[in-house]
Design a protein around this motif. Structure first.
Motif, mmCIF file in Angstrom:
data_model
loop_
_atom_site.group_PDB
_atom_site.id
_atom_site.type_symbol
_atom_site.label_atom_id
_atom_site.label_comp_id
_atom_site.label_asym_id
_atom_site.label_seq_id
_atom_site.Cartn_x
_atom_site.Cartn_y
_atom_site.Cartn_z
ATOM 1 N N THR A 116 8.627 6.211 -1.739
ATOM 2 C CA THR A 116 9.752 5.421 -1.804
ATOM 3 C C THR A 116 10.934 5.821 -0.909
ATOM 4 O O THR A 116 11.497 4.753 -0.422
ATOM 5 N N THR A 117 10.911 6.889 -0.346
ATOM 6 C CA THR A 117 11.802 7.530 0.482
ATOM 7 C C THR A 117 11.083 8.035 1.455
ATOM 8 O O THR A 117 10.202 9.114 1.150
ATOM 9 N N PRO A 118 11.404 7.925 2.921
ATOM 10 C CA PRO A 118 10.395 8.808 3.825
ATOM 11 C C PRO A 118 11.080 10.322 3.739
ATOM 12 O O PRO A 118 12.120 10.583 3.528
ATOM 13 N N THR A 119 9.952 11.144 4.098
ATOM 14 C CA THR A 119 10.350 12.427 4.290
ATOM 15 C C THR A 119 10.835 12.738 5.458
ATOM 16 O O THR A 119 10.756 11.949 6.279
ATOM 17 N N ASN A 158 0.926 -1.303 0.168
ATOM 18 C CA ASN A 158 0.120 0.097 0.179
ATOM 19 C C ASN A 158 0.920 1.443 -0.055
ATOM 20 O O ASN A 158 0.562 2.196 -0.722
ATOM 21 N N ILE A 159 1.916 1.188 0.747
ATOM 22 C CA ILE A 159 2.665 2.367 0.777
ATOM 23 C C ILE A 159 3.460 2.645 -0.701
ATOM 24 O O ILE A 159 3.527 3.642 -1.150
ATOM 25 N N ALA A 160 3.946 1.433 -1.073
ATOM 26 C CA ALA A 160 4.511 1.800 -2.519
ATOM 27 C C ALA A 160 3.318 1.935 -3.720
ATOM 28 O O ALA A 160 3.795 2.838 -4.654
ATOM 29 N N LYS A 161 2.172 1.680 -3.593
ATOM 30 C CA LYS A 161 1.003 2.066 -4.455
ATOM 31 C C LYS A 161 0.710 3.644 -4.392
ATOM 32 O O LYS A 161 0.266 4.235 -5.222
ATOM 33 N N HIS A 162 1.151 4.147 -2.929
ATOM 34 C CA HIS A 162 0.613 5.574 -2.715
ATOM 35 C C HIS A 162 1.996 6.145 -3.404
ATOM 36 O O HIS A 162 1.673 7.809 -3.202
ATOM 37 N N GLY A 163 2.608 5.682 -3.833
ATOM 38 C CA GLY A 163 3.922 6.520 -4.295
ATOM 39 C C GLY A 163 5.105 6.902 -3.716
ATOM 40 O O GLY A 163 6.000 7.506 -4.022
#
Length: 203
Positions: A8-11, A1-6
């Motif tokens: 890749t690298t945490p802010t 789900n995280i990947a699908k949300h776009g």
């Protein structure tokens, strides 16, 4: 789900906040809208709820628009995990919100006015919630919700995880955070605005 949300690298706010939230620590975060702070608290809390189906999270936002935005992001990250939310905001059908609460959602996202209404109607009991997120606390203080916020927290269990996020930290917010958090981790990020992209116009 995280990947699908776009993602890749945490802010910066995510890189600093996710680990202590996963560890169950209280967090005071200084971060503006647009820094990724919503995901910074949703991702670790969803992980917590996935591991403990009896846990419940209360997220309080000062405006309907922000509450809707948080709920939309929650649905992205919780897709397929059988973790559900109820959105409690003014200007929406209260009967439907009552029905949503009867289904026993693990996450309640609310604005202060509607939440107070439903508490007084004995439709929701904050004693059931051991996790609270106060988002954009500075705006809540500015528009006069400070006493409501204290009222909500006093109805919750003494042992809880408390997460406060604000764009600015005034003395009033410091006092609130020191009273209602325990050994909180402080997370501060710089401005999310890229100065090179700013354009100033004077009229």
């Amino acid at each position: 789900n995280i990947a699908k949300h776009g993602y890749t690298t945490p802010t910066p706010i995510q890189a600093q906040a996710i680990k202590p939230i996963l560890e169950g620590r209280d967090v005071i975060g200084l971060a503006s809208t647009g820094t990724g702070k919503t995901a910074a608290f949703l991702i670790p809390l969803i992980n917590k709820l996935f591991k403990d189906r009896y846990a419940k999270v209360l997220i309080i936002a000062p405006t309907r628009e922000l509450a809707v935005q948080i709920n939309d992001e929650f649905r992205h990250f919780a897709f397929g995990l059988q973790i559900y939310s109820a959105l409690l905001i003014g200007g929406a059908n209260m009967h439907r919100q009552n029905n949503d609460l009867r289904r026993g959602p693990q996450v309640v996202i609310a604005t202060p006015g509607r939440l107070k209404d439903l508490i007084e109607r004995r439709t929701i009991f904050l004693q059931d919630f051991a996790n609270i997120v106060l988002d954009e606390v500075d705006l809540m203080v500015d528009i006069g919700f400070i006493n409501d916020v204290k009222y909500f927290i006093n109805l919750m269990p003494k042992v809880r995880q408390s997460l406060f996020f604000s764009a600015t930290i005034s003395q009033q917010i410091r006092d609130l955070a020191s009273k209602y958090t325990k050994d909180a981790i402080r997370v501060f990020t710089g401005s999310h605005v890229d100065a090179s992209k700013l354009k100033q116009v004077y009229y």
